[in-house]
Design a protein around this motif. Sequence first.
Motif, PDB file in Angstrom:
ATOM      1  N   SER A   3       0.856  -1.179   0.000  1.00  0.00           N
ATOM      2  CA  SER A   3       0.000   0.000   0.000  1.00  0.00           C
ATOM      3  C   SER A   3       0.894   1.230   0.000  1.00  0.00           C
ATOM      4  O   SER A   3       1.768   1.369   0.867  1.00  0.00           O
ATOM      5  CB  SER A   3      -0.915   0.010   1.223  1.00  0.00           C
ATOM      6  OG  SER A   3      -1.928  -0.962   1.099  1.00  0.00           O
ATOM      7  N   THR A   4       0.668   2.091  -0.955  1.00  0.00           N
ATOM      8  CA  THR A   4       1.497   3.277  -1.131  1.00  0.00           C
ATOM      9  C   THR A   4       0.641   4.529  -1.028  1.00  0.00           C
ATOM     10  O   THR A   4      -0.464   4.580  -1.570  1.00  0.00           O
ATOM     11  CB  THR A   4       2.188   3.257  -2.507  1.00  0.00           C
ATOM     12  OG1 THR A   4       2.989   2.082  -2.618  1.00  0.00           O
ATOM     13  CG2 THR A   4       3.062   4.484  -2.705  1.00  0.00           C
ATOM     14  N   VAL A   5       1.147   5.523  -0.326  1.00  0.00           N
ATOM     15  CA  VAL A   5       0.554   6.865  -0.346  1.00  0.00           C
ATOM     16  C   VAL A   5       1.553   7.793  -1.021  1.00  0.00           C
ATOM     17  O   VAL A   5       2.716   7.866  -0.613  1.00  0.00           O
ATOM     18  CB  VAL A   5       0.213   7.377   1.062  1.00  0.00           C
ATOM     19  CG1 VAL A   5      -0.214   8.847   0.996  1.00  0.00           C
ATOM     20  CG2 VAL A   5      -0.902   6.549   1.681  1.00  0.00           C
ATOM     21  N   LEU A   6       1.104   8.456  -2.056  1.00  0.00           N
ATOM     22  CA  LEU A   6       1.934   9.422  -2.766  1.00  0.00           C
ATOM     23  C   LEU A   6       1.501  10.820  -2.347  1.00  0.00           C
ATOM     24  O   LEU A   6       0.355  11.219  -2.553  1.00  0.00           O
ATOM     25  CB  LEU A   6       1.782   9.246  -4.272  1.00  0.00           C
ATOM     26  CG  LEU A   6       2.520  10.254  -5.157  1.00  0.00           C
ATOM     27  CD1 LEU A   6       4.024  10.162  -4.939  1.00  0.00           C
ATOM     28  CD2 LEU A   6       2.190  10.021  -6.621  1.00  0.00           C
ATOM     29  N   MET A   7       2.415  11.567  -1.740  1.00  0.00           N
ATOM     30  CA  MET A   7       2.136  12.924  -1.289  1.00  0.00           C
ATOM     31  C   MET A   7       2.724  13.928  -2.291  1.00  0.00           C
ATOM     32  O   MET A   7       3.899  13.835  -2.639  1.00  0.00           O
ATOM     33  CB  MET A   7       2.760  13.176   0.090  1.00  0.00           C
ATOM     34  CG  MET A   7       2.194  12.331   1.207  1.00  0.00           C
ATOM     35  SD  MET A   7       3.126  12.524   2.771  1.00  0.00           S
ATOM     36  CE  MET A   7       3.185  14.303   2.965  1.00  0.00           C
ATOM     37  N   ILE A   8       1.900  14.870  -2.708  1.00  0.00           N
ATOM     38  CA  ILE A   8       2.350  15.884  -3.674  1.00  0.00           C
ATOM     39  C   ILE A   8       2.227  17.268  -3.040  1.00  0.00           C
ATOM     40  O   ILE A   8       1.142  17.682  -2.613  1.00  0.00           O
ATOM     41  CB  ILE A   8       1.518  15.837  -4.965  1.00  0.00           C
ATOM     42  CG1 ILE A   8       1.549  14.430  -5.574  1.00  0.00           C
ATOM     43  CG2 ILE A   8       2.041  16.858  -5.975  1.00  0.00           C
ATOM     44  CD1 ILE A   8       0.634  14.271  -6.773  1.00  0.00           C
ATOM     45  N   ASP A   9       3.320  17.961  -2.993  1.00  0.00           N
ATOM     46  CA  ASP A   9       3.370  19.325  -2.462  1.00  0.00           C
ATOM     47  C   ASP A   9       2.763  20.281  -3.495  1.00  0.00           C
ATOM     48  O   ASP A   9       3.226  20.350  -4.633  1.00  0.00           O
ATOM     49  CB  ASP A   9       4.842  19.675  -2.203  1.00  0.00           C
ATOM     50  CG  ASP A   9       5.031  21.024  -1.536  1.00  0.00           C
ATOM     51  OD1 ASP A   9       4.077  21.819  -1.491  1.00  0.00           O
ATOM     52  OD2 ASP A   9       6.166  21.291  -1.078  1.00  0.00           O
ATOM     53  N   ILE A  10       1.708  21.005  -3.102  1.00  0.00           N
ATOM     54  CA  ILE A  10       1.104  21.972  -4.026  1.00  0.00           C
ATOM     55  C   ILE A  10       1.208  23.394  -3.462  1.00  0.00           C
ATOM     56  O   ILE A  10       0.396  24.266  -3.759  1.00  0.00           O
ATOM     57  CB  ILE A  10      -0.372  21.639  -4.342  1.00  0.00           C
ATOM     58  CG1 ILE A  10      -1.219  21.592  -3.068  1.00  0.00           C
ATOM     59  CG2 ILE A  10      -0.479  20.336  -5.116  1.00  0.00           C
ATOM     60  CD1 ILE A  10      -2.725  21.547  -3.346  1.00  0.00           C
ATOM     61  N   SER A  11       2.231  23.629  -2.643  1.00  0.00           N
ATOM     62  CA  SER A  11       2.448  24.967  -2.112  1.00  0.00           C
ATOM     63  C   SER A  11       2.953  25.880  -3.225  1.00  0.00           C
ATOM     64  O   SER A  11       3.403  25.433  -4.282  1.00  0.00           O
ATOM     65  CB  SER A  11       3.462  24.923  -0.965  1.00  0.00           C
ATOM     66  OG  SER A  11       4.726  24.472  -1.437  1.00  0.00           O
ATOM     67  N   HIS A  12       2.891  27.168  -2.955  1.00  0.00           N
ATOM     68  CA  HIS A  12       3.236  28.162  -3.979  1.00  0.00           C
ATOM     69  C   HIS A  12       4.684  28.042  -4.444  1.00  0.00           C
ATOM     70  O   HIS A  12       5.011  28.369  -5.589  1.00  0.00           O
ATOM     71  CB  HIS A  12       2.977  29.566  -3.435  1.00  0.00           C
ATOM     72  CG  HIS A  12       3.154  30.654  -4.447  1.00  0.00           C
ATOM     73  ND1 HIS A  12       2.432  30.688  -5.630  1.00  0.00           N
ATOM     74  CD2 HIS A  12       3.979  31.734  -4.476  1.00  0.00           C
ATOM     75  CE1 HIS A  12       2.794  31.749  -6.333  1.00  0.00           C
ATOM     76  NE2 HIS A  12       3.730  32.398  -5.658  1.00  0.00           N
ATOM     77  N   SER A  13       5.542  27.549  -3.566  1.00  0.00           N
ATOM     78  CA  SER A  13       6.958  27.439  -3.940  1.00  0.00           C
ATOM     79  C   SER A  13       7.203  26.429  -5.049  1.00  0.00           C
ATOM     80  O   SER A  13       8.285  26.401  -5.638  1.00  0.00           O
ATOM     81  CB  SER A  13       7.798  27.059  -2.710  1.00  0.00           C
ATOM     82  OG  SER A  13       7.380  25.816  -2.185  1.00  0.00           O
TER      83      SER A  13
END
Length: 368
Positions: free
Chosen positions: A179-189
């Motif tokens: 089981s994998t969780v992929l986290m994607i940063d969507i901050s302004h930077s």
Amino acid sequence: MMRGVRFSPYTGREKTPFEKYMDVFKELLLYTSGDVNEAIDWLRELDKQYDISGDPDYKTDQFLEDLMKKGMLREEIRPDGRIQQVPSARMEQLIRQNALEQIFGKLKKTPSGNHRTKKAGTGDELAENLRPYAFGDPITSIDMHQSLLNAQRNSGIDHFQIREDDLVVRETFHNSQVSTVLMIDISHSMILYGEDRITPAKKVALALSELIRIRYPKDTLDIIVFGDDAWPISVGEIPYLQVGPYHTNTVAGLQLAVDILRKRRAPNKQIFMITDGKPSCLKESDGSYYKNSFGLDDYIVGRCLNMAAQCRRLQIPITTFMIARDPYLQQFIKKFTQANKGKALYVGLRNLGEIILDDFEKNRTRKL
């Protein structure tokens, strides 16, 4: 060499004008977060400069008409009552397949649960190794051909008999689930300093979801995005992701990832995190936000390191894909990785997907 035969390089089938346009259009849809009108505007400009199709009789308007005929676009009524064109489910699938081919290469579908662990014993995938039969081994695992040969060699033809010592079984490997969780940063930077980091991140998420669907259907992939807060998204939402005016609440993303993985029954769990590495936000217990965009805040960093250690205790490795070059931020990622005993990869945008594939395959056998 055969006489009278002349060989020439194989160039493959020439793409049709529609296919040439489609290759560009799929990329533009990702860059414009699924905005068909904006993608078409870009397509017209690119066609003026580069003559995409190479056919003077086939231009953007004809391509757009063919898209509608082939069911690649559908019409949707906007809140203001106007009709707009949006990608159809078929187009979204093509975008995922395109991302898979670009990043992971062409993969063939194989039986479900197709990943091998390092653990031998009663499993469901045959191996090449033979071993003596032991009490409790299922009859179906006995290699009858080799066992009969052993019996013939040990007892001879005239007094042929099979004894327990003659029996051998073929080793099997367990097919495990991940089981994998992929986290994607969507901050302004993620779009600052002239670098588009969000589009490659979206490509990776699309490709990884398609990879699991066709090759590891027993596995699970959950995708979450994190800015000031964190929330899950579906595969269908990935092409439409946009960076917001957000800070980076890495702790909220990790907390949500852990909550998701607690509910998964797979024996192996992992987190992939794509980020530029700078946590700058926390949500306090009273619902207020603590934010600091200047440097690395000790309070925020400490909370991040605590979450990394908690994941380690839960046996959830975190692989962080750092897509910024700032050595100052890389030092934080190094501390974060040490706290989790996971992995950190400092990569450029071009080879991001290849490294994710490599680590995804390796992590399948990490704890077994």
